[in-house]
Design a protein around this motif. Structure first.
Motif, short mmCIF file in Angstrom:
data_model
loop_
_atom_site.label_atom_id
_atom_site.label_comp_id
_atom_site.label_asym_id
_atom_site.label_seq_id
_atom_site.Cartn_x
_atom_site.Cartn_y
_atom_site.Cartn_z
N VAL A 133 8.46 13.62 57.83
CA VAL A 133 8.24 13.38 59.26
C VAL A 133 9.46 13.94 59.98
O VAL A 133 10.48 13.27 60.11
N HIS A 146 10.73 14.54 62.97
CA HIS A 146 11.51 13.87 64.03
C HIS A 146 12.21 12.61 63.52
O HIS A 146 13.14 12.14 64.17
N LEU A 147 11.83 12.09 62.37
CA LEU A 147 12.53 10.96 61.76
C LEU A 147 13.53 11.44 60.71
O LEU A 147 14.62 10.89 60.60
N GLN A 176 5.05 4.93 61.39
CA GLN A 176 5.12 6.38 61.17
C GLN A 176 5.48 6.78 59.75
O GLN A 176 5.51 7.96 59.43
N ASP A 181 9.23 -0.51 64.37
CA ASP A 181 7.99 0.18 64.77
C ASP A 181 7.88 1.56 64.12
O ASP A 181 6.79 1.96 63.71
N GLU A 182 8.98 2.29 64.03
CA GLU A 182 8.95 3.60 63.38
C GLU A 182 8.68 3.46 61.89
O GLU A 182 7.89 4.23 61.32
N ILE A 183 9.31 2.50 61.27
CA ILE A 183 9.13 2.30 59.83
C ILE A 183 7.69 1.92 59.53
O ILE A 183 7.06 2.48 58.62
N VAL A 205 9.42 9.49 54.67
CA VAL A 205 10.22 9.77 55.89
C VAL A 205 10.70 11.22 55.95
O VAL A 205 10.77 11.80 57.02
N PHE A 264 16.31 3.59 61.73
CA PHE A 264 15.03 3.60 62.43
C PHE A 264 14.71 2.22 63.00
O PHE A 264 15.29 1.22 62.60
N THR A 265 13.74 2.19 63.90
CA THR A 265 13.25 0.90 64.41
C THR A 265 12.16 0.40 63.46
O THR A 265 11.57 1.18 62.69
N ARG A 276 17.14 12.00 61.50
CA ARG A 276 17.96 10.84 61.85
C ARG A 276 18.47 10.08 60.63
O ARG A 276 19.15 9.06 60.76
#
Length: 139
Positions: free
Chosen positions: A12, A14-15, A53, A48-50, A9, A45-46, A18
């Motif tokens: 990445v 943009h993640l 991404q 879907d993100e986990i 993470v 995170f959501t 956060r």
């Protein structure tokens, strides 16, 4: 809250921004050094993100890292395997894991962890959907 050591993470951008505590590089050396830190939680995170991404990795970090690449790039201890580290290992949800256990005739008891912060106050717009273990945003 261990995504900073069990995923990529921090690589990445943009993640990474956060994360509960974004990456802070180590300062200095030796006994007076201030170690590199980060803290990334699943609640940052959501699902879907986990799953879409981030790549899973064996837990490890470099406390003397000056960059996120050095922090994440630290190899795991010798007693941990990297056998499953090829490509980008997918992170399973509890629902995914339950399907594997059920398909193999097993049983499981969920592991509950204590939070080190007030989830309700921090994430008042999130609600756990008991039917499928996904965290969904409720507006």
């Amino acid at each position: 809250c261990d995504l900073h050591i069990t995923t990529d993470v921090l690589l990445v951008p943009h993640l990474a921004g956060r994360c509960t505590v974004p990456f802070r590089p180590a300062v200095g050396t030796g006994k007076t050094a201030i170690h590199a830190t980060a803290k990334c939680c699943t609640t940052d995170f959501t699902l879907d993100e986990i799953q879409g991404q981030m790549c899973a990795r064996m837990a490890s970090s470099n406390k003397y890292a000056k960059t996120p690449e050095q922090y994440v790039g630290h190899p795991p201890p010798a007693y941990r395997t990297t056998l499953y580290s090829h490509d980008c290992p997918r992170i399973q949800s509890h629902a995914d894991f339950r399907q594997v256990v059920d398909a193999n005739g097993g049983s499981m008891i969920a592991e509950f962890k204590m939070l080190d912060y007030d989830f309700t106050a921090t994430h008042s717009n999130l609600m756990l959907d008991d039917n499928d273990d996904r965290i969904s945003t409720r507006g």
